[in-house]
Motif scaffolding. Structure first.
Motif, short mmCIF file in Angstrom:
data_model
loop_
_atom_site.label_atom_id
_atom_site.label_comp_id
_atom_site.label_asym_id
_atom_site.label_seq_id
_atom_site.Cartn_x
_atom_site.Cartn_y
_atom_site.Cartn_z
N ASP A 74 0.80 -1.22 0.00
CA ASP A 74 0.00 0.00 0.00
C ASP A 74 0.83 1.28 0.00
N SER A 75 2.15 1.15 -0.18
CA SER A 75 3.00 2.34 -0.24
C SER A 75 4.24 2.01 -1.06
N ASP A 76 4.93 3.05 -1.52
CA ASP A 76 6.16 2.83 -2.27
C ASP A 76 7.19 2.11 -1.40
N TYR A 90 9.40 -5.25 -0.46
CA TYR A 90 8.97 -6.53 -1.04
C TYR A 90 9.90 -6.94 -2.18
N LEU A 91 10.15 -6.01 -3.11
CA LEU A 91 11.01 -6.34 -4.25
C LEU A 91 12.45 -6.58 -3.81
N GLU A 92 12.94 -5.82 -2.85
CA GLU A 92 14.31 -6.05 -2.37
C GLU A 92 14.44 -7.45 -1.78
N ALA A 93 13.46 -7.88 -1.02
CA ALA A 93 13.51 -9.21 -0.42
C ALA A 93 13.46 -10.30 -1.49
N VAL A 94 12.62 -10.10 -2.49
CA VAL A 94 12.47 -11.10 -3.55
C VAL A 94 13.75 -11.19 -4.39
N PHE A 95 14.33 -10.04 -4.73
CA PHE A 95 15.57 -10.07 -5.51
C PHE A 95 16.71 -10.65 -4.69
N GLU A 96 16.71 -10.41 -3.40
CA GLU A 96 17.75 -10.99 -2.54
C GLU A 96 17.64 -12.51 -2.53
N ASP A 97 16.42 -13.03 -2.53
CA ASP A 97 16.21 -14.47 -2.57
C ASP A 97 16.74 -15.04 -3.89
N GLY A 98 16.45 -14.35 -4.99
CA GLY A 98 16.99 -14.73 -6.29
C GLY A 98 16.21 -15.77 -7.07
N ASP A 99 15.10 -16.26 -6.56
CA ASP A 99 14.30 -17.26 -7.26
C ASP A 99 13.57 -16.58 -8.43
N PRO A 100 13.86 -16.99 -9.68
CA PRO A 100 13.24 -16.34 -10.84
C PRO A 100 11.71 -16.37 -10.83
N MET A 101 11.13 -17.47 -10.38
CA MET A 101 9.66 -17.56 -10.35
C MET A 101 9.10 -16.60 -9.30
N LEU A 102 9.77 -16.50 -8.17
CA LEU A 102 9.33 -15.57 -7.13
C LEU A 102 9.44 -14.13 -7.61
N ILE A 103 10.51 -13.82 -8.35
CA ILE A 103 10.67 -12.48 -8.91
C ILE A 103 9.54 -12.18 -9.89
N ALA A 104 9.22 -13.14 -10.75
CA ALA A 104 8.14 -12.96 -11.72
C ALA A 104 6.81 -12.72 -11.03
N VAL A 105 6.53 -13.48 -9.98
CA VAL A 105 5.28 -13.32 -9.24
C VAL A 105 5.25 -11.97 -8.54
N ALA A 106 6.37 -11.56 -7.95
CA ALA A 106 6.42 -10.28 -7.25
C ALA A 106 6.21 -9.12 -8.22
N LEU A 107 6.80 -9.19 -9.41
CA LEU A 107 6.59 -8.13 -10.40
C LEU A 107 5.12 -8.09 -10.82
N ALA A 108 4.50 -9.25 -10.96
CA ALA A 108 3.07 -9.29 -11.29
C ALA A 108 2.24 -8.70 -10.15
N ASP A 109 2.62 -8.98 -8.91
CA ASP A 109 1.91 -8.40 -7.75
C ASP A 109 1.99 -6.88 -7.77
N VAL A 110 3.18 -6.36 -8.00
CA VAL A 110 3.36 -4.90 -8.02
C VAL A 110 2.58 -4.29 -9.19
N ALA A 111 2.64 -4.94 -10.34
CA ALA A 111 1.88 -4.44 -11.49
C ALA A 111 0.39 -4.40 -11.17
N LYS A 112 -0.09 -5.42 -10.48
CA LYS A 112 -1.51 -5.49 -10.12
C LYS A 112 -1.91 -4.31 -9.23
N VAL A 113 -1.11 -4.02 -8.20
CA VAL A 113 -1.47 -2.92 -7.31
C VAL A 113 -1.29 -1.57 -7.98
N ARG A 114 -0.45 -1.50 -9.01
CA ARG A 114 -0.26 -0.25 -9.77
C ARG A 114 -1.27 -0.11 -10.90
N GLY A 115 -2.12 -1.14 -11.08
CA GLY A 115 -3.15 -1.08 -12.11
C GLY A 115 -2.65 -1.34 -13.51
#
Length: 80
Positions: free
Chosen positions: A15-17, A23-48
């Motif tokens: 709900d905020s920048d 969220y994205l920093e944690a996902v990129f730190e993990d490094g799992d490509p599928m998790l990164i793809a899902v996280a980018l989709a999540d952010v895109a969803k909340v950004r419309g």
């Protein structure tokens, strides 16, 4: 005794920048490509922003950078 659980959706908490960045920093730190793809989709969803129905794990770095730019974000690197 059964354990009761409830569903959890990351988009409910983006709900905020600052929350999106963390969220994205944690996902990129993990490094799992599928998790990164899902996280980018999540952010895109909340950004419309429309995204494919199923994020794909075989995305190239150029696609990730374009997606981040479309979301108004920038990828930077730092020494570990």
């Amino acid at each position: 005794m059964a354990v009761e659980t409830t569903g959890w959706n990351a988009t409910d908490h983006l709900d905020s920048d600052a929350a999106i960045l963390a969220y994205l920093e944690a996902v990129f730190e993990d490094g799992d490509p599928m998790l990164i793809a899902v996280a980018l989709a999540d952010v895109a969803k909340v950004r419309g922003i429309a995204v494919p129905l199923a994020p794909t794990p075989n995305i190239g770095l150029d696609s990730v950078i374009r997606t981040l730019k479309a979301l108004g974000l920038e990828l930077t690197a730092k020494a570990a």
